[in-house]
Structures are given as C-alpha cells and as structure tokens.
Design an enzyme around this catalytic site. Structure first.
Site, PDB file in Angstrom:
ATOM      1  N   PRO A   9       0.814  -1.229   0.000  1.00 25.16           N
ATOM      2  CA  PRO A   9       0.000   0.000   0.000  1.00 25.16           C
ATOM      3  C   PRO A   9       0.846   1.277   0.000  1.00 25.16           C
ATOM      4  O   PRO A   9       0.335   2.345  -0.303  1.00 25.16           O
ATOM      5  CB  PRO A   9      -0.819  -0.111   1.305  1.00 25.16           C
ATOM      6  CG  PRO A   9      -0.776  -1.561   1.681  1.00 25.16           C
ATOM      7  CD  PRO A   9       0.525  -2.070   1.170  1.00 25.16           C
ATOM      8  N   ARG A  60      -1.560  -7.260 -21.946  1.00 20.97           N
ATOM      9  CA  ARG A  60      -2.397  -6.874 -23.088  1.00 20.97           C
ATOM     10  C   ARG A  60      -1.740  -5.813 -23.973  1.00 20.97           C
ATOM     11  O   ARG A  60      -2.216  -5.529 -25.072  1.00 20.97           O
ATOM     12  CB  ARG A  60      -3.793  -6.440 -22.627  1.00 20.97           C
ATOM     13  CG  ARG A  60      -3.824  -5.221 -21.749  1.00 20.97           C
ATOM     14  CD  ARG A  60      -5.205  -4.969 -21.195  1.00 20.97           C
ATOM     15  NE  ARG A  60      -6.187  -4.637 -22.213  1.00 20.97           N
ATOM     16  CZ  ARG A  60      -6.154  -3.538 -22.957  1.00 20.97           C
ATOM     17  NH1 ARG A  60      -5.205  -2.656 -22.796  1.00 20.97           N
ATOM     18  NH2 ARG A  60      -7.085  -3.306 -23.850  1.00 20.97           N
ATOM     19  N   ASP A  78      -7.535   2.315 -26.454  1.00 19.46           N
ATOM     20  CA  ASP A  78      -8.079   2.323 -25.107  1.00 19.46           C
ATOM     21  C   ASP A  78      -8.260   3.728 -24.560  1.00 19.46           C
ATOM     22  O   ASP A  78      -7.456   4.600 -24.828  1.00 19.46           O
ATOM     23  CB  ASP A  78      -7.130   1.609 -24.121  1.00 19.46           C
ATOM     24  CG  ASP A  78      -6.990   0.151 -24.454  1.00 19.46           C
ATOM     25  OD1 ASP A  78      -7.875  -0.373 -25.138  1.00 19.46           O
ATOM     26  OD2 ASP A  78      -5.990  -0.429 -24.020  1.00 19.46           O
TER      27      ASP A  78
HETATM   28  C1  9D3 Z   1      -2.657  -0.592   9.077  1.00 18.25           C
HETATM   29  C2  9D3 Z   1      -1.781  -0.417   7.910  1.00 18.25           C
HETATM   30  N1  9D3 Z   1      -2.216  -1.182   6.723  1.00 18.25           N
HETATM   31  C3  9D3 Z   1      -1.684  -0.472   5.546  1.00 18.25           C
HETATM   32  C4  9D3 Z   1      -2.733   0.279   4.831  1.00 18.25           C
HETATM   33  C5  9D3 Z   1      -1.718  -2.543   6.806  1.00 18.25           C
HETATM   34  C6  9D3 Z   1      -1.856  -3.336   5.584  1.00 18.25           C
HETATM   35  C7  9D3 Z   1      -3.088  -3.544   4.991  1.00 18.25           C
HETATM   36  C8  9D3 Z   1      -3.208  -4.352   3.865  1.00 18.25           C
HETATM   37  C9  9D3 Z   1      -0.749  -3.932   5.014  1.00 18.25           C
HETATM   38  C10 9D3 Z   1      -0.864  -4.729   3.895  1.00 18.25           C
HETATM   39  C11 9D3 Z   1      -2.101  -4.943   3.341  1.00 18.25           C
HETATM   40  C12 9D3 Z   1      -2.226  -5.826   2.157  1.00 18.25           C
HETATM   41  N2  9D3 Z   1      -2.210  -5.066   0.901  1.00 18.25           N
HETATM   42  C13 9D3 Z   1      -1.266  -5.239  -0.014  1.00 18.25           C
HETATM   43  O1  9D3 Z   1      -0.380  -6.045   0.193  1.00 18.25           O
HETATM   44  C14 9D3 Z   1      -1.281  -4.427  -1.212  1.00 18.25           C
HETATM   45  C15 9D3 Z   1      -2.192  -3.424  -1.665  1.00 18.25           C
HETATM   46  C16 9D3 Z   1      -3.372  -2.867  -1.100  1.00 18.25           C
HETATM   47  O2  9D3 Z   1      -3.862  -3.228  -0.016  1.00 18.25           O
HETATM   48  N3  9D3 Z   1      -4.006  -1.887  -1.807  1.00 18.25           N
HETATM   49  C17 9D3 Z   1      -3.569  -1.439  -3.012  1.00 18.25           C
HETATM   50  N4  9D3 Z   1      -2.472  -1.918  -3.554  1.00 18.25           N
HETATM   51  C18 9D3 Z   1      -1.806  -2.898  -2.888  1.00 18.25           C
HETATM   52  S1  9D3 Z   1      -0.401  -3.628  -3.436  1.00 18.25           S
HETATM   53  C19 9D3 Z   1      -0.272  -4.601  -2.137  1.00 18.25           C
END
Ligand code: 9D3
Length: 245
Positions: free
Chosen positions: A88, A154, A169
C-alpha cells in the site's frame, strides 16, 4: 515478456493465469509467468514465513530469509531482474506504469505481501520498485500482481489478437470510451442511437468522439487537462458545453 510472482498463495495466481486471454498468451509464448511459493524457501522445518513484529503491535510480518534465499537461488544477477514489491506504500500503478513495464528488458519479479507487512530489509536491499494498485486496502499483493500482469500483458503485441489495438483504449488515448451497442436494435423499448445505423462512417466517428468528450467532461474532467485537443475536438467540446444548462 517474463514475469515471476512470489507468494504464499500460488494458486490465486495460477488459477487466474489459466483462464481467458492470458491463458492463450502464455500458451503462445507471448508472455511467460513463473510462480514461486515463498514457503518452499523457508529455512526451518516448519517452513515458517512469518513472525511477530519487533516493537510489538498487531499482525504478523513476512520474514526476510525466504525472500533472500529465493533471490540468491533464482535471480542472482541483479542486472537481469526488476524486483517490484507490492504494498500500500508504493507509487500508484497506472496505464503509464503499465507501458513502462511493457518496455522492460529485465524479468519483472513481483513480491506479494500478506499479513501486516514484509520485513523492511526486503524492500531496502532487494526491491527496485514499490507499487500499489490504488487507494483502498486489500488482504494481500496477489490481486495487485494479477492486475499488473494483466495490464502489461495486453500491451504485448499479439496478446489481444489482431483486431484490437491497445492504442484505442481510454487512458491510452486520454479520453473515456463512447457508448457501445449490439443487437437487437430495439430492446424492451430501448433503441440504439439512429446514427449508428445510418451507415455514414464519418458521421459515426464524429458521434463517438462527441460522446467520448461528453463523458470525459462529465465523469473525469481532470483527464481533459492532460489531453491535447485537436481543433476539431475543441469545436466538438464547445458544442457540448453550449448544450449544457
Ligand atoms: C494498518 C496499515 N495497513 C496499511 C494500509 C496494513 C496493511 C493492509 C493491507 C498492510 C498490507 C495490506 C495488504 N495489501 C497489499 O499487500 C497491497 C495493496 C493494497 O492493499 N491496496 C492497493 N495496492 C496494494 S499492493 C499490495
């Protein structure tokens, strides 16, 4: 185009890749995706991949050793790989990022996180990039890995077949798509716009451009700021703005 995915849920990746357009692209050798189960590279007898966070707090952290063991074994040459951490915190993946990855000569290695986080040393010493797929919280990096593979694949010549070109696109062309219709001409009293049945191709092109501009102006006006309008498109957009209340 070569991808590898590192995950503790390999079946999420293989199931999707075994379906539809990507299945065909893989069978035709247009793209190649290897999937690695992180658990297979754990160093203890229980194949542990996660542990408690130093400093305390909720959730588990993916341990560094299995990632480093995997990289040492499979991608020892740092010049031949591009390791992308999915998290994230990454920069948000978009169509430009997809185009950038489509031009990549190195193998793209996608590391999927699960639980609270991946040990920071993986990011610091192994990753070349960190990507998010948008501002919402998922349970792990597997869907983001598939999003990236799908969007990049793609763009590889031949993957969509000859009839569809990725240049058409929305996002690539910078405008949203126009409305589409197929048979029947009249469905439960809802009819197809007559212009599409008139057979006048230039009139149809003009209508489609008009609808693309109208939708973009209404739903995603910020896209127009980065779009360089032709003089014809400027005229159409002025027409649309005059129609508005
Ligand atoms: C409390 C902090 N959280 C971060 C927002 C913890 C957390 C939540 C969800 C840590 C990892 C995750 C899992 N998400 C991913 O690994 C992830 C992700 C996402 O949740 N949203 C958008 N892109 C991605 S890429 C990897």
């Amino acid at each position: 185009m070569k991808f590898s995915v590192v995950t503790i849920f390999p079946e999420i990746i293989t199931t999707y890749l075994g379906t539809s357009i990507l299945k065909r692209a893989i069978s035709r050798d247009l793209i190649n995706v290897d999937v690695y189960n992180l658990r297979d590279y754990a160093s203890d007898k229980h194949n542990t991949v996660d542990d408690y966070p130093y400093g305390g707090g909720a959730g588990m952290v993916l341990k560094p050793e299995p990632f480093f063991a995997l990289v040492d074994r499979i991608w020892p040459d740092a010049t031949k790989r591009r390791i992308v951490l999915l998290s994230p915190q990454g920069r948000v993946f978009n169509q430009e990022t997809a185009l950038e990855l489509a031009k990549e000569q190195r193998e793209t290695v996608l590391f999927c996180g699960r639980y609270e986080a991946i040990d920071e040393r993986v990011k610091e010493y192994l990753a070349d990039d960190e990507f998010s797929v948008g501002n919402y919280v998922l349970t792990g990096g597997e869907l983001p890995a598939l999003v990236i593979i799908d969007a990049v694949a793609r763009l590889v010549p031949g993957v969509l077949g000859d009839s569809r070109s990725p240049e058409a696109d929305s996002f690539s062309c910078g405008l949203l798509d126009y409305p589409h219709y197929t048979r029947p001409e009249n469905f439960r009293g809802m009819s197809v716009p007559p212009v599409l049945l008139c057979g006048n191709h230039s009139k149809i092109l003009r209508w489609r451009k008009m609808e693309s501009l109208r939708r973009t102006l209404e739903k995603r006006p910020e896209l127009l700021e980065n779009y360089s309008l032709s003089s014809e498109e400027k005229k159409l957009l002025d027409e649309i703005k005059e129609e508005l209340p």
